[in-house]
Scaffold this motif. Sequence first.
Motif, PDB file in Angstrom:
ATOM      1  N   PRO A  34       1.813  -2.561  -4.058  1.00  0.00           N
ATOM      2  CA  PRO A  34       1.107  -1.274  -4.007  1.00  0.00           C
ATOM      3  C   PRO A  34       0.502  -1.013  -2.620  1.00  0.00           C
ATOM      4  O   PRO A  34       0.026  -1.935  -1.957  1.00  0.00           O
ATOM      5  N   GLY A  35       0.557   0.245  -2.211  1.00  0.00           N
ATOM      6  CA  GLY A  35      -0.038   0.657  -0.949  1.00  0.00           C
ATOM      7  C   GLY A  35       0.825   0.385   0.264  1.00  0.00           C
ATOM      8  O   GLY A  35       0.415   0.671   1.392  1.00  0.00           O
ATOM      9  N   GLU A  36       2.032  -0.159   0.039  1.00  0.00           N
ATOM     10  CA  GLU A  36       2.879  -0.548   1.166  1.00  0.00           C
ATOM     11  C   GLU A  36       3.663   0.639   1.721  1.00  0.00           C
ATOM     12  O   GLU A  36       3.350   1.149   2.808  1.00  0.00           O
ATOM     13  N   LYS A  37       4.668   1.093   0.986  1.00  0.00           N
ATOM     14  CA  LYS A  37       5.547   2.143   1.500  1.00  0.00           C
ATOM     15  C   LYS A  37       4.822   3.457   1.721  1.00  0.00           C
ATOM     16  O   LYS A  37       5.132   4.201   2.657  1.00  0.00           O
ATOM     17  N   GLU A  38       3.837   3.758   0.858  1.00  0.00           N
ATOM     18  CA  GLU A  38       3.137   5.030   1.016  1.00  0.00           C
ATOM     19  C   GLU A  38       2.268   5.074   2.273  1.00  0.00           C
ATOM     20  O   GLU A  38       1.808   6.147   2.681  1.00  0.00           O
ATOM     21  N   ASN A  39       2.054   3.920   2.906  1.00  0.00           N
ATOM     22  CA  ASN A  39       1.243   3.887   4.124  1.00  0.00           C
ATOM     23  C   ASN A  39       2.047   3.553   5.372  1.00  0.00           C
ATOM     24  O   ASN A  39       1.468   3.282   6.422  1.00  0.00           O
ATOM     25  N   VAL A  40       3.384   3.574   5.251  1.00  0.00           N
ATOM     26  CA  VAL A  40       4.218   3.383   6.432  1.00  0.00           C
ATOM     27  C   VAL A  40       3.948   4.526   7.411  1.00  0.00           C
ATOM     28  O   VAL A  40       3.980   5.707   7.038  1.00  0.00           O
ATOM     29  N   GLY A  41       3.660   4.181   8.650  1.00  0.00           N
ATOM     30  CA  GLY A  41       3.309   5.185   9.651  1.00  0.00           C
ATOM     31  C   GLY A  41       1.845   5.559   9.653  1.00  0.00           C
ATOM     32  O   GLY A  41       1.402   6.334  10.492  1.00  0.00           O
ATOM     33  N   ARG A  42       1.088   4.968   8.722  1.00  0.00           N
ATOM     34  CA  ARG A  42      -0.355   5.242   8.639  1.00  0.00           C
ATOM     35  C   ARG A  42      -1.133   3.933   8.569  1.00  0.00           C
ATOM     36  O   ARG A  42      -2.124   3.815   7.856  1.00  0.00           O
ATOM     37  N   GLY A  43      -0.652   2.943   9.306  1.00  0.00           N
ATOM     38  CA  GLY A  43      -1.297   1.638   9.316  1.00  0.00           C
ATOM     39  C   GLY A  43      -0.384   0.517   8.916  1.00  0.00           C
ATOM     40  O   GLY A  43      -0.659  -0.651   9.194  1.00  0.00           O
TER      41      GLY A  43
ATOM     42  N   GLU B  53      -1.546  -6.462  -2.373  1.00  0.00           N
ATOM     43  CA  GLU B  53      -1.771  -5.020  -2.237  1.00  0.00           C
ATOM     44  C   GLU B  53      -2.299  -4.695  -0.846  1.00  0.00           C
ATOM     45  O   GLU B  53      -3.072  -5.459  -0.268  1.00  0.00           O
ATOM     46  N   VAL B  54      -1.851  -3.544  -0.317  1.00  0.00           N
ATOM     47  CA  VAL B  54      -2.406  -3.017   0.929  1.00  0.00           C
ATOM     48  C   VAL B  54      -3.634  -2.196   0.559  1.00  0.00           C
ATOM     49  O   VAL B  54      -3.555  -1.260  -0.241  1.00  0.00           O
ATOM     50  N   SER B  55      -4.765  -2.555   1.136  1.00  0.00           N
ATOM     51  CA  SER B  55      -6.019  -1.873   0.814  1.00  0.00           C
ATOM     52  C   SER B  55      -6.299  -0.752   1.802  1.00  0.00           C
ATOM     53  O   SER B  55      -6.037  -0.888   3.004  1.00  0.00           O
ATOM     54  N   THR B  56      -6.831   0.353   1.295  1.00  0.00           N
ATOM     55  CA  THR B  56      -7.186   1.494   2.130  1.00  0.00           C
ATOM     56  C   THR B  56      -8.561   2.004   1.737  1.00  0.00           C
ATOM     57  O   THR B  56      -9.065   1.704   0.646  1.00  0.00           O
ATOM     58  N   ASP B  57      -9.178   2.780   2.631  1.00  0.00           N
ATOM     59  CA  ASP B  57     -10.473   3.382   2.303  1.00  0.00           C
ATOM     60  C   ASP B  57     -10.263   4.764   1.699  1.00  0.00           C
ATOM     61  O   ASP B  57      -9.122   5.184   1.432  1.00  0.00           O
ATOM     62  N   GLU B  58     -11.350   5.500   1.473  1.00  0.00           N
ATOM     63  CA  GLU B  58     -11.271   6.806   0.830  1.00  0.00           C
ATOM     64  C   GLU B  58     -10.514   7.827   1.668  1.00  0.00           C
ATOM     65  O   GLU B  58      -9.962   8.790   1.135  1.00  0.00           O
ATOM     66  N   GLN B  59     -10.471   7.605   2.988  1.00  0.00           N
ATOM     67  CA  GLN B  59      -9.745   8.515   3.870  1.00  0.00           C
ATOM     68  C   GLN B  59      -8.274   8.131   4.020  1.00  0.00           C
ATOM     69  O   GLN B  59      -7.513   8.807   4.701  1.00  0.00           O
ATOM     70  N   GLY B  60      -7.870   7.030   3.391  1.00  0.00           N
ATOM     71  CA  GLY B  60      -6.484   6.600   3.453  1.00  0.00           C
ATOM     72  C   GLY B  60      -6.159   5.657   4.587  1.00  0.00           C
ATOM     73  O   GLY B  60      -4.998   5.287   4.780  1.00  0.00           O
ATOM     74  N   ALA B  61      -7.157   5.240   5.358  1.00  0.00           N
ATOM     75  CA  ALA B  61      -6.929   4.306   6.464  1.00  0.00           C
ATOM     76  C   ALA B  61      -6.806   2.885   5.923  1.00  0.00           C
ATOM     77  O   ALA B  61      -7.543   2.479   5.018  1.00  0.00           O
ATOM     78  N   VAL B  62      -5.879   2.121   6.489  1.00  0.00           N
ATOM     79  CA  VAL B  62      -5.693   0.735   6.066  1.00  0.00           C
ATOM     80  C   VAL B  62      -6.923  -0.087   6.432  1.00  0.00           C
ATOM     81  O   VAL B  62      -7.421  -0.022   7.563  1.00  0.00           O
ATOM     82  N   THR B  63      -7.405  -0.856   5.483  1.00  0.00           N
ATOM     83  CA  THR B  63      -8.585  -1.703   5.720  1.00  0.00           C
ATOM     84  C   THR B  63      -8.278  -3.189   5.607  1.00  0.00           C
ATOM     85  O   THR B  63      -9.089  -4.017   5.992  1.00  0.00           O
ATOM     86  N   GLY B  64      -7.117  -3.528   5.072  1.00  0.00           N
ATOM     87  CA  GLY B  64      -6.794  -4.946   4.954  1.00  0.00           C
ATOM     88  C   GLY B  64      -5.691  -5.213   3.956  1.00  0.00           C
ATOM     89  O   GLY B  64      -5.073  -4.290   3.399  1.00  0.00           O
ATOM     90  N   LEU B  65      -5.464  -6.498   3.694  1.00  0.00           N
ATOM     91  CA  LEU B  65      -4.417  -6.940   2.781  1.00  0.00           C
ATOM     92  C   LEU B  65      -5.029  -7.855   1.727  1.00  0.00           C
ATOM     93  O   LEU B  65      -5.658  -8.858   2.049  1.00  0.00           O
ATOM     94  N   LYS B  66      -4.831  -7.481   0.481  1.00  0.00           N
ATOM     95  CA  LYS B  66      -5.287  -8.337  -0.609  1.00  0.00           C
ATOM     96  C   LYS B  66      -4.209  -9.388  -0.878  1.00  0.00           C
ATOM     97  O   LYS B  66      -3.031  -9.058  -1.021  1.00  0.00           O
ATOM     98  N   VAL B  67      -4.606 -10.659  -0.921  1.00  0.00           N
ATOM     99  CA  VAL B  67      -3.663 -11.760  -1.111  1.00  0.00           C
ATOM    100  C   VAL B  67      -4.160 -12.686  -2.210  1.00  0.00           C
ATOM    101  O   VAL B  67      -5.338 -12.697  -2.564  1.00  0.00           O
ATOM    102  N   ARG B  68      -3.227 -13.491  -2.730  1.00  0.00           N
ATOM    103  CA  ARG B  68      -3.582 -14.535  -3.689  1.00  0.00           C
ATOM    104  C   ARG B  68      -3.375 -15.896  -3.034  1.00  0.00           C
ATOM    105  O   ARG B  68      -2.307 -16.173  -2.493  1.00  0.00           O
ATOM    106  N   ASN B  69      -4.405 -16.712  -3.045  1.00  0.00           N
ATOM    107  CA  ASN B  69      -4.298 -18.073  -2.546  1.00  0.00           C
ATOM    108  C   ASN B  69      -3.481 -18.887  -3.547  1.00  0.00           C
ATOM    109  O   ASN B  69      -3.913 -19.095  -4.678  1.00  0.00           O
ATOM    110  N   ASN B  70      -2.312 -19.323  -3.157  1.00  0.00           N
ATOM    111  CA  ASN B  70      -1.419 -20.004  -4.091  1.00  0.00           C
ATOM    112  C   ASN B  70      -1.939 -21.364  -4.536  1.00  0.00           C
ATOM    113  O   ASN B  70      -1.518 -21.884  -5.575  1.00  0.00           O
ATOM    114  N   ALA B  71      -2.853 -21.943  -3.781  1.00  0.00           N
ATOM    115  CA  ALA B  71      -3.409 -23.248  -4.146  1.00  0.00           C
ATOM    116  C   ALA B  71      -4.511 -23.111  -5.178  1.00  0.00           C
ATOM    117  O   ALA B  71      -4.610 -23.903  -6.117  1.00  0.00           O
TER     118      ALA B  71
END
Length: 318
Positions: free
Chosen positions: A119-128, A203-221
């Motif tokens: 989620p948040g990946e392709k829809e934010n191509v070119g916007r972060g 998931e690619v995280s964004t703020d209310e304005q749609g700017a990328v703020t980070g990447l949500k990850v799962r620690n596999n360990a």
Amino acid sequence: MYKAIVIGTGPAGLTAAIYLARANLNPLVIEGMEPGGQLTTTTEVENFPGFPQGIMGPELMDQMRKQAERFGAKFRSGWVQEVDFGTRPFKLTLEGGEALESETVIISTGASAKYLGIPGEKENVGRGVSTCATCDGFFFRGKKIIVIGGGDSAMEEASFLTRFAASVTVVHRRDELRASKIMQDRARGNEKVEWALNRTPIEVSTDEQGAVTGLKVRNNATQEEELIPADGIFIAIGHTPNTKFLGGQIVTDEHGYIIVQPGTTMTNVEGVFACGDVQDTRYRQAITAAGSGCMAALDCEKLLEGAMVRDWSETLNP
């Protein structure tokens, strides 16, 4: 019956169409599933010569298309499902079963960047979110960047991006990298490169304005989820050349990229040419694609004039 058909409308295909049309060969251009190619998903293009203030990717492709149309190139929507390169004229079958014939064919179908499907990946191509460091790295001066991937391409992009970014964090789902030792050593020796290994992007995280703020990850360990802050995310897990529709009739490398005679755009089939990212595993830039499109059109024109000497097919088809 056409003298020349161009498959694909990225910078390579449109440049080929311009040259063919100016040579009065009346080319037909098949637009494909993504008219305009990857540049239509790019915001501002600053490294294409002739536009000192930059130009939006879709606008650049629209101008190239209009230039081709001005000289007489015709366009057809849809994509090629099947080809028959066994004899000339060549036969192309479009979606819906429509059949076309042409004396020559230029393949400029490009290569599609691989995505994670989160989620948040392709829809934010070119916007972060980007798949090309050399294209978009400049826009992230002094910013925090994430590079996703563990191969040579990811290490190369991470090292390149340190020229602009305040920091670059490499995220990889395994605890070991696939990259060659020399590429790993180069990245690990760069003080700006940080590491988040054994983590799966969620998931690619964004703020209310749609700017990328980070990447949500799962620690596999630990299976715990965490957010890695970033202003930009570069996905570097490879590209897939769009060559499946060729049905193995054109010689490719082990990854599916078309092999051309060095210094030309000739494939193993006389009368079939390839240009742009579908045969370029190294540069993958709009300007190099356009240049190879020019080469393909000139090669095509020479063959139609009977001025081209062929011995390349014997090399690829002993």
